[in-house]
Design an enzyme around this catalytic site. Structure first.
Site, PDB file in Angstrom:
ATOM      1  N   LYS A   1       0.786  -1.234   0.000  1.00 32.84           N
ATOM      2  CA  LYS A   1       0.000   0.000   0.000  1.00 32.84           C
ATOM      3  C   LYS A   1       0.822   1.291   0.000  1.00 32.84           C
ATOM      4  O   LYS A   1       0.367   2.337   0.449  1.00 32.84           O
ATOM      5  CB  LYS A   1      -1.009   0.029   1.172  1.00 32.84           C
ATOM      6  CG  LYS A   1      -1.854  -1.210   1.330  1.00 32.84           C
ATOM      7  CD  LYS A   1      -2.308  -1.809   0.027  1.00 32.84           C
ATOM      8  CE  LYS A   1      -3.373  -0.989  -0.677  1.00 32.84           C
ATOM      9  NZ  LYS A   1      -3.646  -1.601  -2.008  1.00 32.84           N
TER      10      LYS A   1
ATOM     11  N   THR B   1       2.929   0.870  -4.977  1.00 33.47           N
ATOM     12  CA  THR B   1       3.514  -0.137  -5.866  1.00 33.47           C
ATOM     13  C   THR B   1       2.988  -0.008  -7.293  1.00 33.47           C
ATOM     14  O   THR B   1       3.752   0.062  -8.263  1.00 33.47           O
ATOM     15  CB  THR B   1       3.173  -1.562  -5.354  1.00 33.47           C
ATOM     16  OG1 THR B   1       3.172  -1.562  -3.937  1.00 33.47           O
ATOM     17  CG2 THR B   1       4.131  -2.585  -5.906  1.00 33.47           C
ATOM     18  N   THR B   2       1.651   0.014  -7.403  1.00 35.29           N
ATOM     19  CA  THR B   2       1.013   0.058  -8.713  1.00 35.29           C
ATOM     20  C   THR B   2       1.418   1.333  -9.462  1.00 35.29           C
ATOM     21  O   THR B   2       1.672   1.318 -10.667  1.00 35.29           O
ATOM     22  CB  THR B   2      -0.519   0.023  -8.528  1.00 35.29           C
ATOM     23  OG1 THR B   2      -0.824  -1.013  -7.593  1.00 35.29           O
ATOM     24  CG2 THR B   2      -1.232  -0.216  -9.831  1.00 35.29           C
ATOM     25  N   TRP B   3       1.489   2.408  -8.726  1.00 33.24           N
ATOM     26  CA  TRP B   3       1.841   3.708  -9.284  1.00 33.24           C
ATOM     27  C   TRP B   3       3.261   3.676  -9.877  1.00 33.24           C
ATOM     28  O   TRP B   3       3.470   4.030 -11.042  1.00 33.24           O
ATOM     29  CB  TRP B   3       1.739   4.754  -8.169  1.00 33.24           C
ATOM     30  CG  TRP B   3       1.802   6.176  -8.606  1.00 33.24           C
ATOM     31  CD1 TRP B   3       1.805   6.661  -9.870  1.00 33.24           C
ATOM     32  CD2 TRP B   3       1.845   7.305  -7.721  1.00 33.24           C
ATOM     33  NE1 TRP B   3       1.859   8.037  -9.844  1.00 33.24           N
ATOM     34  CE2 TRP B   3       1.879   8.446  -8.546  1.00 33.24           C
ATOM     35  CE3 TRP B   3       1.857   7.471  -6.331  1.00 33.24           C
ATOM     36  CZ2 TRP B   3       1.927   9.741  -8.011  1.00 33.24           C
ATOM     37  CZ3 TRP B   3       1.901   8.747  -5.806  1.00 33.24           C
ATOM     38  CH2 TRP B   3       1.935   9.869  -6.633  1.00 33.24           C
TER      39      TRP B   3
ATOM     40  N   HIS C   1       7.281  -7.377  -2.109  1.00 35.71           N
ATOM     41  CA  HIS C   1       7.056  -6.663  -0.852  1.00 35.71           C
ATOM     42  C   HIS C   1       7.981  -7.208   0.240  1.00 35.71           C
ATOM     43  O   HIS C   1       7.809  -6.892   1.407  1.00 35.71           O
ATOM     44  CB  HIS C   1       5.614  -6.870  -0.358  1.00 35.71           C
ATOM     45  CG  HIS C   1       4.554  -6.199  -1.175  1.00 35.71           C
ATOM     46  ND1 HIS C   1       4.671  -4.920  -1.667  1.00 35.71           N
ATOM     47  CD2 HIS C   1       3.314  -6.617  -1.528  1.00 35.71           C
ATOM     48  CE1 HIS C   1       3.555  -4.607  -2.313  1.00 35.71           C
ATOM     49  NE2 HIS C   1       2.717  -5.618  -2.255  1.00 35.71           N
TER      50      HIS C   1
ATOM     51  N   SER D   1      -4.618   2.930   4.308  1.00 36.55           N
ATOM     52  CA  SER D   1      -4.758   2.290   3.005  1.00 36.55           C
ATOM     53  C   SER D   1      -4.821   0.769   3.155  1.00 36.55           C
ATOM     54  O   SER D   1      -5.634   0.095   2.503  1.00 36.55           O
ATOM     55  CB  SER D   1      -3.586   2.702   2.110  1.00 36.55           C
ATOM     56  OG  SER D   1      -3.753   2.174   0.817  1.00 36.55           O
TER      57      SER D   1
ATOM     58  N   THR E   1       0.050   8.864 -15.507  1.00 38.40           N
ATOM     59  CA  THR E   1       0.218   8.136 -14.251  1.00 38.40           C
ATOM     60  C   THR E   1      -0.415   8.891 -13.079  1.00 38.40           C
ATOM     61  O   THR E   1      -0.160   8.559 -11.918  1.00 38.40           O
ATOM     62  CB  THR E   1       1.715   7.849 -13.949  1.00 38.40           C
ATOM     63  OG1 THR E   1       2.421   9.094 -13.911  1.00 38.40           O
ATOM     64  CG2 THR E   1       2.326   6.942 -15.003  1.00 38.40           C
ATOM     65  N   SER E   2      -1.257   9.873 -13.388  1.00 40.13           N
ATOM     66  CA  SER E   2      -1.969  10.585 -12.319  1.00 40.13           C
ATOM     67  C   SER E   2      -2.995   9.626 -11.704  1.00 40.13           C
ATOM     68  O   SER E   2      -3.406   8.640 -12.330  1.00 40.13           O
ATOM     69  CB  SER E   2      -2.689  11.808 -12.885  1.00 40.13           C
ATOM     70  OG  SER E   2      -3.791  11.379 -13.671  1.00 40.13           O
ATOM     71  N   PHE E   3      -3.398   9.929 -10.496  1.00 41.82           N
ATOM     72  CA  PHE E   3      -4.381   9.085  -9.813  1.00 41.82           C
ATOM     73  C   PHE E   3      -5.665   8.960 -10.640  1.00 41.82           C
ATOM     74  O   PHE E   3      -6.191   7.865 -10.825  1.00 41.82           O
ATOM     75  CB  PHE E   3      -4.686   9.647  -8.415  1.00 41.82           C
ATOM     76  CG  PHE E   3      -5.720   8.849  -7.673  1.00 41.82           C
ATOM     77  CD1 PHE E   3      -5.391   7.629  -7.101  1.00 41.82           C
ATOM     78  CD2 PHE E   3      -7.033   9.306  -7.574  1.00 41.82           C
ATOM     79  CE1 PHE E   3      -6.346   6.871  -6.435  1.00 41.82           C
ATOM     80  CE2 PHE E   3      -7.994   8.549  -6.915  1.00 41.82           C
ATOM     81  CZ  PHE E   3      -7.658   7.335  -6.339  1.00 41.82           C
TER      82      PHE E   3
ATOM     83  N   LYS F   1      -6.233   9.288 -13.867  1.00 44.16           N
ATOM     84  CA  LYS F   1      -6.058   8.460 -15.067  1.00 44.16           C
ATOM     85  C   LYS F   1      -5.960   6.984 -14.702  1.00 44.16           C
ATOM     86  O   LYS F   1      -6.580   6.135 -15.334  1.00 44.16           O
ATOM     87  CB  LYS F   1      -4.784   8.885 -15.818  1.00 44.16           C
ATOM     88  CG  LYS F   1      -4.962  10.144 -16.630  1.00 44.16           C
ATOM     89  CD  LYS F   1      -5.654   9.822 -17.953  1.00 44.16           C
ATOM     90  CE  LYS F   1      -5.717  11.082 -18.805  1.00 44.16           C
ATOM     91  NZ  LYS F   1      -5.741  10.807 -20.223  1.00 44.16           N
TER      92      LYS F   1
ATOM     93  N   MET G   1      -8.237   1.744  -6.280  1.00 36.98           N
ATOM     94  CA  MET G   1      -7.771   3.131  -6.393  1.00 36.98           C
ATOM     95  C   MET G   1      -8.697   3.939  -5.492  1.00 36.98           C
ATOM     96  O   MET G   1      -9.750   4.411  -5.931  1.00 36.98           O
ATOM     97  CB  MET G   1      -7.881   3.619  -7.837  1.00 36.98           C
ATOM     98  CG  MET G   1      -6.942   2.934  -8.788  1.00 36.98           C
ATOM     99  SD  MET G   1      -5.272   3.555  -8.529  1.00 36.98           S
ATOM    100  CE  MET G   1      -4.377   2.369  -9.511  1.00 36.98           C
TER     101      MET G   1
HETATM  102  P1  A3P Z   1      -5.068   4.774  -0.970  1.00 39.82           P
HETATM  103  O1  A3P Z   1      -5.673   3.539  -0.397  1.00 39.82           O
HETATM  104  O2  A3P Z   1      -4.579   5.710   0.107  1.00 39.82           O
HETATM  105  O3  A3P Z   1      -5.927   5.468  -1.953  1.00 39.82           O
HETATM  106  P2  A3P Z   1      -0.214  -0.301  -3.747  1.00 39.82           P
HETATM  107  O4  A3P Z   1      -0.216  -0.159  -5.223  1.00 39.82           O
HETATM  108  O5  A3P Z   1       1.165  -0.401  -3.154  1.00 39.82           O
HETATM  109  O6  A3P Z   1      -1.135  -1.379  -3.279  1.00 39.82           O
HETATM  110  O7  A3P Z   1      -0.748   1.069  -3.142  1.00 39.82           O
HETATM  111  C1  A3P Z   1      -2.084   1.451  -3.301  1.00 39.82           C
HETATM  112  C2  A3P Z   1      -2.232   2.890  -2.848  1.00 39.82           C
HETATM  113  O8  A3P Z   1      -1.601   3.737  -3.830  1.00 39.82           O
HETATM  114  C3  A3P Z   1      -3.685   3.319  -2.757  1.00 39.82           C
HETATM  115  O9  A3P Z   1      -3.731   4.333  -1.750  1.00 39.82           O
HETATM  116  C4  A3P Z   1      -3.893   3.872  -4.167  1.00 39.82           C
HETATM  117  O10 A3P Z   1      -4.995   4.722  -4.295  1.00 39.82           O
HETATM  118  C5  A3P Z   1      -2.574   4.629  -4.343  1.00 39.82           C
HETATM  119  N1  A3P Z   1      -2.278   4.948  -5.749  1.00 39.82           N
HETATM  120  C6  A3P Z   1      -2.302   4.124  -6.819  1.00 39.82           C
HETATM  121  N2  A3P Z   1      -2.019   4.799  -7.947  1.00 39.82           N
HETATM  122  C7  A3P Z   1      -1.808   6.084  -7.585  1.00 39.82           C
HETATM  123  C8  A3P Z   1      -1.481   7.284  -8.303  1.00 39.82           C
HETATM  124  N3  A3P Z   1      -1.341   7.295  -9.626  1.00 39.82           N
HETATM  125  N4  A3P Z   1      -1.358   8.423  -7.591  1.00 39.82           N
HETATM  126  C9  A3P Z   1      -1.513   8.440  -6.258  1.00 39.82           C
HETATM  127  N5  A3P Z   1      -1.822   7.351  -5.526  1.00 39.82           N
HETATM  128  C10 A3P Z   1      -1.967   6.178  -6.178  1.00 39.82           C
END
Ligand code: A3P
Length: 295
Positions: A48, A51-53, A108, A138, A227-229, A231, A256
């Site tokens: 959390k 990672t995905t970002w 992780h 999160s 890569t914005s949230f 999008k 998300m």
């Molecule tokens: P929140 O639960 O606070 O919204 P992971 O990918 O490590 O599992 O992390 C997930 C967290 O990263 C979530 O946080 C998710 O919304 C956030 N996240 C994913 N993509 C993002 C982005 N482009 N910008 C900001 N936060 C992002």
């Protein structure tokens, strides 16, 4: 681990005191013996933490900003998740073995559990850290919706569970301190979620440089935008909407979710915050790592 009664969440197993999914522990022999390569790039995070970002950022850089190429597969399938196991599907290790080099992998695992070959080959690591309070929030919502992880219970209970490190991949404190301590000994780019949020362009540039790539100004701008949230929340290849509801129930909480810094303020009471900070000070004593918890 998913063969328990319908509706029942499987409990975590443990390895050297670190709680992990049972299937990961069952597959440990294969994971521990993993053969890293010098040109591997390993994305390392505590759960959390973004990672995905960072995966999407790395992929966009590698594809030189080509959005369509980044649509070739869901984000979970673009970069093998090292310790992932769900027999009979191919494990993370097997997926990584199939992947042509140069590989991008993700994990992780805390430093003490990372397979030795990664340290020996001296490949590149990209670590993203997120402040503990937002990470707790999160993770709490993620455990509510992720049917393969234990039910988090009520928030006030979960806070204690998190602080005691009894969550998947163990203690946030040990994870972050462990990776912070080795950051100068290996090729590690250590990034913060909060910095990515505050100045994505600057942080993405750091990643570009670390990967030894070059991108033109317009491409860099496109990567920042894509890569914005917003999008990534709308993108089925990054928002996990293709994962079955029996695994990720997004009607409980979207994957998300908010993507902000400081959402902890909507969850912590004043007393919880004081207790958290007290424990935080004790556990983080002696390290130089510094987080910001609001922008
Ligand atoms: P929140 O639960 O606070 O919204 P992971 O990918 O490590 O599992 O992390 C997930 C967290 O990263 C979530 O946080 C998710 O919304 C956030 N996240 C994913 N993509 C993002 C982005 N482009 N910008 C900001 N936060 C992002």
């Amino acid at each position: 681990a998913l063969t328990t009664e319908v509706g029942r969440r499987p409990p975590l197993s443990e390895l050297e005191g670190v709680p992990l999914p049972a299937a990961t522990v069952d597959n440990w022999g294969q994971i521990q013996g993993f053969e890293a390569k010098p040109d591997d790039l390993v994305i390392c995070t505590y759960p959390k933490s973004g990672t995905t970002w960072i995966q999407e950022i790395v992929d966009m850089i590698e594809q030189n900003g080509d959005v369509e190429k980044c649509q070739r597969a869901t984000i979970q399938h673009r970069h093998p998740f090292l310790e992932w196991a769900r027999p009979p599907q191919p494990s993370g290790v097997e997926q990584a073995r199939e992947m042509p080099s140069p590989r991008v992998l993700r994990t992780h695992l805390p430093t003490q559990l990372l397979p030795r070959s990664f340290w020996e080959t001296r490949c590149k690591f990209l670590y993203v850290a997120r402040n503990a309070k937002d990470c707790t929030v999160s993770y709490y919502h993620f455990q509510r919706m992720n049917q393969t992880l234990p039910d988090p219970g009520p928030w006030e209970e979960y806070l204690e569970t998190f602080l005691s490190g009894k969550v998947g991949w163990g203690s946030w404190f040990e994870h972050v301190k462990g990776w912070w301590e080795v950051r100068h000994r290996y090729q590690i780019l250590f990034l913060f979620y909060e910095d990515l949020k505050r100045d994505p362009k600057r942080e993405i540039q750091k990643v570009v440089q670390f990967l030894g790539k070059r991108v033109d100004g317009p491409v860099l701008d496109r990567i920042v935008q894509e890569t914005s949230f917003e999008k990534m929340k709308a993108n089925p290849m990054t928002n996990r909407s293709l994962v079955p509801k029996s695994i990720l129930d997004q009607s409980i909480s979207p994957f998300m979710r908010k993507g902000t810094v400081g959402d902890w303020k909507n969850h912590f009471t004043v007393a919880q915050n004081e207790r958290f900070e007290e424990i935080y000070r004790r556990k983080m004593e002696g390290t130089s790592i510094c987080f910001c918890t609001e922008l």
